[in-house]
Design a protein around this motif. Sequence first.
Motif, PDB file in Angstrom:
ATOM      1  N   SER A  91       0.881  -1.163   0.000  1.00  0.00           N
ATOM      2  CA  SER A  91       0.000   0.000   0.000  1.00  0.00           C
ATOM      3  C   SER A  91       0.920   1.214   0.000  1.00  0.00           C
ATOM      4  N   GLY A  92       0.345   2.380  -0.186  1.00  0.00           N
ATOM      5  CA  GLY A  92       1.179   3.568  -0.196  1.00  0.00           C
ATOM      6  C   GLY A  92       0.487   4.729  -0.858  1.00  0.00           C
ATOM      7  N   THR A  93       1.281   5.550  -1.539  1.00  0.00           N
ATOM      8  CA  THR A  93       0.758   6.745  -2.188  1.00  0.00           C
ATOM      9  C   THR A  93       1.269   6.829  -3.618  1.00  0.00           C
ATOM     10  N   TRP A  94       0.521   7.580  -4.429  1.00  0.00           N
ATOM     11  CA  TRP A  94       0.941   7.813  -5.813  1.00  0.00           C
ATOM     12  C   TRP A  94       0.824   9.291  -6.127  1.00  0.00           C
ATOM     13  N   GLN A  95       1.665   9.714  -7.072  1.00  0.00           N
ATOM     14  CA  GLN A  95       1.649  11.116  -7.495  1.00  0.00           C
ATOM     15  C   GLN A  95       1.980  11.159  -8.979  1.00  0.00           C
ATOM     16  N   GLU A  96       1.127  11.812  -9.748  1.00  0.00           N
ATOM     17  CA  GLU A  96       1.333  11.951 -11.189  1.00  0.00           C
ATOM     18  C   GLU A  96       1.718  13.391 -11.486  1.00  0.00           C
ATOM     19  N   ARG A  97       2.892  13.540 -12.123  1.00  0.00           N
ATOM     20  CA  ARG A  97       3.375  14.869 -12.512  1.00  0.00           C
ATOM     21  C   ARG A  97       3.751  14.832 -13.981  1.00  0.00           C
ATOM     22  N   GLY A  98       2.847  15.331 -14.832  1.00  0.00           N
ATOM     23  CA  GLY A  98       3.126  15.342 -16.270  1.00  0.00           C
ATOM     24  C   GLY A  98       3.315  13.939 -16.816  1.00  0.00           C
ATOM     25  N   ASP A  99       4.506  13.659 -17.326  1.00  0.00           N
ATOM     26  CA  ASP A  99       4.812  12.359 -17.923  1.00  0.00           C
ATOM     27  C   ASP A  99       5.435  11.382 -16.936  1.00  0.00           C
ATOM     28  N   LEU A 101       4.888   9.139 -13.201  1.00  0.00           N
ATOM     29  CA  LEU A 101       4.039   8.609 -12.140  1.00  0.00           C
ATOM     30  C   LEU A 101       4.961   8.007 -11.088  1.00  0.00           C
ATOM     31  N   VAL A 102       4.862   8.486  -9.849  1.00  0.00           N
ATOM     32  CA  VAL A 102       5.721   8.002  -8.764  1.00  0.00           C
ATOM     33  C   VAL A 102       4.858   7.223  -7.773  1.00  0.00           C
ATOM     34  N   LEU A 103       5.270   5.985  -7.489  1.00  0.00           N
ATOM     35  CA  LEU A 103       4.564   5.106  -6.555  1.00  0.00           C
ATOM     36  C   LEU A 103       5.455   4.890  -5.335  1.00  0.00           C
ATOM     37  N   SER A 104       5.007   5.319  -4.172  1.00  0.00           N
ATOM     38  CA  SER A 104       5.742   5.127  -2.924  1.00  0.00           C
ATOM     39  C   SER A 104       5.084   3.978  -2.173  1.00  0.00           C
ATOM     40  N   LEU A 105       5.817   2.874  -2.005  1.00  0.00           N
ATOM     41  CA  LEU A 105       5.240   1.633  -1.494  1.00  0.00           C
ATOM     42  C   LEU A 105       5.653   1.344  -0.059  1.00  0.00           C
ATOM     43  N   GLY A 106       4.706   0.807   0.695  1.00  0.00           N
ATOM     44  CA  GLY A 106       4.977   0.225   1.998  1.00  0.00           C
ATOM     45  C   GLY A 106       4.567  -1.243   1.930  1.00  0.00           C
ATOM     46  N   PHE A 107       5.475  -2.142   2.282  1.00  0.00           N
ATOM     47  CA  PHE A 107       5.226  -3.591   2.215  1.00  0.00           C
ATOM     48  C   PHE A 107       4.119  -3.976   3.195  1.00  0.00           C
ATOM     49  N   VAL A 108       3.095  -4.726   2.701  1.00  0.00           N
ATOM     50  CA  VAL A 108       1.976  -5.171   3.533  1.00  0.00           C
ATOM     51  C   VAL A 108       2.133  -6.641   3.907  1.00  0.00           C
ATOM     52  N   GLY A 109       2.429  -7.507   2.920  1.00  0.00           N
ATOM     53  CA  GLY A 109       2.554  -8.929   3.224  1.00  0.00           C
ATOM     54  C   GLY A 109       2.869  -9.741   1.984  1.00  0.00           C
ATOM     55  N   SER A 132      11.676  -5.144   0.497  1.00  0.00           N
ATOM     56  CA  SER A 132      12.038  -4.115   1.478  1.00  0.00           C
ATOM     57  C   SER A 132      10.766  -3.569   2.124  1.00  0.00           C
ATOM     58  N   LYS A 133      10.906  -3.020   3.313  1.00  0.00           N
ATOM     59  CA  LYS A 133       9.747  -2.416   3.986  1.00  0.00           C
ATOM     60  C   LYS A 133       9.203  -1.239   3.176  1.00  0.00           C
ATOM     61  N   ARG A 134      10.091  -0.504   2.507  1.00  0.00           N
ATOM     62  CA  ARG A 134       9.712   0.642   1.683  1.00  0.00           C
ATOM     63  C   ARG A 134      10.372   0.507   0.309  1.00  0.00           C
ATOM     64  N   ALA A 135       9.651   0.963  -0.701  1.00  0.00           N
ATOM     65  CA  ALA A 135      10.195   0.960  -2.064  1.00  0.00           C
ATOM     66  C   ALA A 135       9.606   2.135  -2.825  1.00  0.00           C
ATOM     67  N   ARG A 136      10.290   2.508  -3.887  1.00  0.00           N
ATOM     68  CA  ARG A 136       9.831   3.616  -4.732  1.00  0.00           C
ATOM     69  C   ARG A 136       9.922   3.181  -6.181  1.00  0.00           C
ATOM     70  N   ILE A 137       8.785   3.288  -6.888  1.00  0.00           N
ATOM     71  CA  ILE A 137       8.695   2.934  -8.303  1.00  0.00           C
ATOM     72  C   ILE A 137       8.470   4.229  -9.080  1.00  0.00           C
ATOM     73  N   VAL A 138       9.249   4.428 -10.134  1.00  0.00           N
ATOM     74  CA  VAL A 138       9.074   5.603 -10.991  1.00  0.00           C
ATOM     75  C   VAL A 138       8.667   5.116 -12.370  1.00  0.00           C
ATOM     76  N   CYS A 139       7.578   5.683 -12.889  1.00  0.00           N
ATOM     77  CA  CYS A 139       7.038   5.292 -14.188  1.00  0.00           C
ATOM     78  C   CYS A 139       7.102   6.473 -15.146  1.00  0.00           C
ATOM     79  N   ALA A 140       7.518   6.201 -16.375  1.00  0.00           N
ATOM     80  CA  ALA A 140       7.582   7.219 -17.422  1.00  0.00           C
ATOM     81  C   ALA A 140       6.517   6.921 -18.466  1.00  0.00           C
ATOM     82  N   SER A 141       5.870   7.969 -18.962  1.00  0.00           N
ATOM     83  CA  SER A 141       4.848   7.824 -19.983  1.00  0.00           C
ATOM     84  C   SER A 141       5.510   7.678 -21.349  1.00  0.00           C
ATOM     85  N   GLU A 142       5.041   6.695 -22.122  1.00  0.00           N
ATOM     86  CA  GLU A 142       5.521   6.513 -23.489  1.00  0.00           C
ATOM     87  C   GLU A 142       4.510   5.698 -24.277  1.00  0.00           C
TER      88      GLU A 142
END
Length: 195
Positions: A91-99, A101-109, A132-142
């Motif tokens: 679970s976590g949070t997401w933020q879209e800025r232009g092209d 998308l940043v996904l900030s993850l917290g490990f649930v199970g 990991s307990k925390r992870a960060r995924i960065v997505c680029a639009s294409e």
Amino acid sequence: MRRAAFVLLLTAVTAEAAPRTLTSTYEVSENVHMAGQRGAMNRRTDLTVTITLGDRGKLGIVAVGTDRDHVLNGSTGENTAVDTAWRTRWSGTWQERGDTLVLSLGFVGQQCTKEETSDRVAPTTLRCKMPSKRARIVCASEDVDVRDATLQREPVWRCRAEQGELGETYPYWVAGKRACLRTHGGRGGSSYARC
């Protein structure tokens, strides 16, 4: 006129509040035959990552996968295989800025099984890789080429883990913005089709 504007505004706000679901499906199958009849290796991975972008920037991700690594020893004829099956949740949070998308993850199970089998010994339970307990995924639009009956361009998010480990889950995802896409991978590169 004011009432019509109010109804349109209310409809737009309601539509934006509905969660968006992105699905990334990954399939790879590789076969390698060694020279001189020294053996062969086969690997097959199937992974589906479902990303739910909820309102107020809330995020839920579920990754379900299987992986099989098989080795045939040409000199002894012995077969060895490692089979892994997992379901991981974040679970976590997401933020879209232009092209981007940043996904900030917290490990649930995670539920995971990993077993090595061989012709000569009893099956062995192996330890699964833990996220990991925390992870960060960065997505680029294409846009990517999608081959169905015809070749078409499809908008996607191409994602990669920038921080943290995802356990058994492959750290690169391609999720269609309008439709589920299946990525076929292997030594020859990647191709895309609709799920």
